[in-house]
Design a protein around this motif. Structure first.
Motif, PDB file in Angstrom:
ATOM      1  N   CYS A   1       0.869  -1.209  -0.088  1.00  0.00           N
ATOM      2  CA  CYS A   1      -0.095   0.049   0.004  1.00  0.00           C
ATOM      3  C   CYS A   1       0.922   1.118  -0.129  1.00  0.00           C
ATOM      4  O   CYS A   1       0.208   2.261   0.151  1.00  0.00           O
ATOM      5  CB  CYS A   1      -1.085  -0.057   1.061  1.00  0.00           C
ATOM      6  SG  CYS A   1      -2.296  -1.274   1.119  1.00  0.00           S
TER       7      CYS A   1
ATOM      8  N   MET B   1     -15.068   3.019  -6.636  1.00  0.00           N
ATOM      9  CA  MET B   1     -14.577   3.417  -5.489  1.00  0.00           C
ATOM     10  C   MET B   1     -15.455   4.622  -4.776  1.00  0.00           C
ATOM     11  O   MET B   1     -15.380   4.775  -3.611  1.00  0.00           O
ATOM     12  CB  MET B   1     -13.288   3.943  -5.551  1.00  0.00           C
ATOM     13  CG  MET B   1     -12.233   3.143  -5.873  1.00  0.00           C
ATOM     14  SD  MET B   1     -10.612   3.933  -6.544  1.00  0.00           S
ATOM     15  CE  MET B   1     -10.152   4.637  -5.191  1.00  0.00           C
TER      16      MET B   1
ATOM     17  N   CYS C   1      -0.903   4.713   0.886  1.00  0.00           N
ATOM     18  CA  CYS C   1      -2.156   5.061   0.206  1.00  0.00           C
ATOM     19  C   CYS C   1      -3.263   5.879   1.081  1.00  0.00           C
ATOM     20  O   CYS C   1      -3.197   5.446   2.077  1.00  0.00           O
ATOM     21  CB  CYS C   1      -2.798   3.640  -0.315  1.00  0.00           C
ATOM     22  SG  CYS C   1      -4.414   3.770  -1.260  1.00  0.00           S
TER      23      CYS C   1
ATOM     24  N   TYR D   1      -6.061   5.458   1.222  1.00  0.00           N
ATOM     25  CA  TYR D   1      -7.191   4.768   1.867  1.00  0.00           C
ATOM     26  C   TYR D   1      -6.916   3.554   2.573  1.00  0.00           C
ATOM     27  O   TYR D   1      -7.431   2.713   3.265  1.00  0.00           O
ATOM     28  CB  TYR D   1      -7.919   4.161   0.622  1.00  0.00           C
ATOM     29  CG  TYR D   1      -8.539   5.036  -0.416  1.00  0.00           C
ATOM     30  CD1 TYR D   1      -9.762   5.868   0.174  1.00  0.00           C
ATOM     31  CD2 TYR D   1      -7.902   5.512  -1.472  1.00  0.00           C
ATOM     32  CE1 TYR D   1     -10.314   6.617  -0.681  1.00  0.00           C
ATOM     33  CE2 TYR D   1      -8.590   6.507  -2.217  1.00  0.00           C
ATOM     34  CZ  TYR D   1      -9.813   7.038  -1.812  1.00  0.00           C
ATOM     35  OH  TYR D   1     -10.406   7.950  -2.721  1.00  0.00           O
TER      36      TYR D   1
ATOM     37  N   ASP E   1      -5.720   2.637   6.434  1.00  0.00           N
ATOM     38  CA  ASP E   1      -6.042   3.019   7.794  1.00  0.00           C
ATOM     39  C   ASP E   1      -4.763   2.747   8.683  1.00  0.00           C
ATOM     40  O   ASP E   1      -4.262   1.797   8.421  1.00  0.00           O
ATOM     41  CB  ASP E   1      -7.137   2.080   8.553  1.00  0.00           C
ATOM     42  CG  ASP E   1      -7.469   2.484   9.883  1.00  0.00           C
ATOM     43  OD1 ASP E   1      -6.651   2.170  10.727  1.00  0.00           O
ATOM     44  OD2 ASP E   1      -8.327   2.962  10.275  1.00  0.00           O
TER      45      ASP E   1
ATOM     46  N   CYS F   1      -7.035  -1.939   4.342  1.00  0.00           N
ATOM     47  CA  CYS F   1      -7.807  -0.914   3.290  1.00  0.00           C
ATOM     48  C   CYS F   1      -9.030  -0.519   3.598  1.00  0.00           C
ATOM     49  O   CYS F   1     -10.044  -1.451   4.255  1.00  0.00           O
ATOM     50  CB  CYS F   1      -7.837  -1.305   2.239  1.00  0.00           C
ATOM     51  SG  CYS F   1      -8.711  -0.669   0.578  1.00  0.00           S
ATOM     52  N   THR F   2      -9.310   0.794   3.600  1.00  0.00           N
ATOM     53  CA  THR F   2     -10.548   1.214   4.312  1.00  0.00           C
ATOM     54  C   THR F   2     -11.756   1.262   3.088  1.00  0.00           C
ATOM     55  O   THR F   2     -12.827   1.273   3.241  1.00  0.00           O
ATOM     56  CB  THR F   2     -10.718   2.800   4.679  1.00  0.00           C
ATOM     57  OG1 THR F   2     -10.223   3.795   3.421  1.00  0.00           O
ATOM     58  CG2 THR F   2      -9.596   2.937   5.714  1.00  0.00           C
ATOM     59  N   ILE F   3     -11.199   0.770   2.000  1.00  0.00           N
ATOM     60  CA  ILE F   3     -12.372   0.705   0.886  1.00  0.00           C
ATOM     61  C   ILE F   3     -12.223  -0.474  -0.012  1.00  0.00           C
ATOM     62  O   ILE F   3     -12.426  -0.621  -1.356  1.00  0.00           O
ATOM     63  CB  ILE F   3     -12.284   1.722  -0.204  1.00  0.00           C
ATOM     64  CG1 ILE F   3     -10.612   1.780  -0.849  1.00  0.00           C
ATOM     65  CG2 ILE F   3     -12.436   3.281   0.251  1.00  0.00           C
ATOM     66  CD1 ILE F   3     -10.791   2.553  -2.266  1.00  0.00           C
TER      67      ILE F   3
ATOM     68  N   ARG G   1     -11.864  -1.340  -3.744  1.00  0.00           N
ATOM     69  CA  ARG G   1     -10.842  -1.080  -4.225  1.00  0.00           C
ATOM     70  C   ARG G   1     -10.474  -1.402  -5.695  1.00  0.00           C
ATOM     71  O   ARG G   1     -11.118  -1.812  -6.517  1.00  0.00           O
ATOM     72  CB  ARG G   1      -9.534  -2.050  -3.548  1.00  0.00           C
ATOM     73  CG  ARG G   1      -9.686  -3.397  -3.843  1.00  0.00           C
ATOM     74  CD  ARG G   1      -8.904  -4.218  -3.001  1.00  0.00           C
ATOM     75  NE  ARG G   1      -8.819  -5.587  -3.181  1.00  0.00           N
ATOM     76  CZ  ARG G   1      -9.854  -6.710  -3.480  1.00  0.00           C
ATOM     77  NH1 ARG G   1     -10.984  -6.314  -2.856  1.00  0.00           N
ATOM     78  NH2 ARG G   1      -9.685  -7.757  -3.564  1.00  0.00           N
TER      79      ARG G   1
END
Length: 131
Positions: A33, A47, A92, A94, A96, A102-104, A108
């Motif tokens: 990331c 997204m 990235c 996105y 955390d 990954c928050t998405i 993604r």
């Protein structure tokens, strides 16, 4: 006293990357990331960054808006590829920072969905275990 060898990749040196196996992800510090993430219009729609209606706008105009919002850092006009922005530590936007997840994830982009089968060294990842 045992001497445990820690596998730790240098993100800039793909020769240090580890042969990918799915089990690596559960204990990884999300080093992948920190890599540049290139996205296209369908990724941006998935997204939730732009709507399907927005895709009718010229990509150059979309890029200008997203750059102003801090979502992208670069736009390749010739290939219509957007590069997602990264945080000051190169993570990235996105990712955390506390959970290193990954928050998405469900939304993604394809670049992330296809990692590590695509990228700087297909089949390998810059694995770094949690500290």
């Amino acid at each position: 006293m045992t001497n445990k060898r820690t596998i730790c990749a240098d993100i800039e040196d793909t020769a240090t990357w580890t042969k990918y196996t799915a089990k690596l992800c559960s204990n990884c510090n999300a080093t992948c990331c920190k890599l540049l993430v290139e996205v296209r219009i369908p990724d941006l729609i998935r997204m939730g960054i732009i709507s399907e209606f927005d895709q009718q706008e010229p990509a150059k105009k979309i890029a200008k808006t997203l750059k102003r919002q801090g979502i992208i850092s670069h736009f390749n006009f010739k290939n219509e590829i957007f590069t997602l922005a990264r945080k000051a530590n190169y993570d990235c936007i996105y990712l955390d920072s506390s959970t290193r997840r990954c928050t998405i994830y469900a939304q993604r982009p394809d670049t992330c969905r296809n990692h590590p089968t695509v990228g700087p060294r297909p089949g390998f990842c810059p694995y770094q275990p949690h500290s």
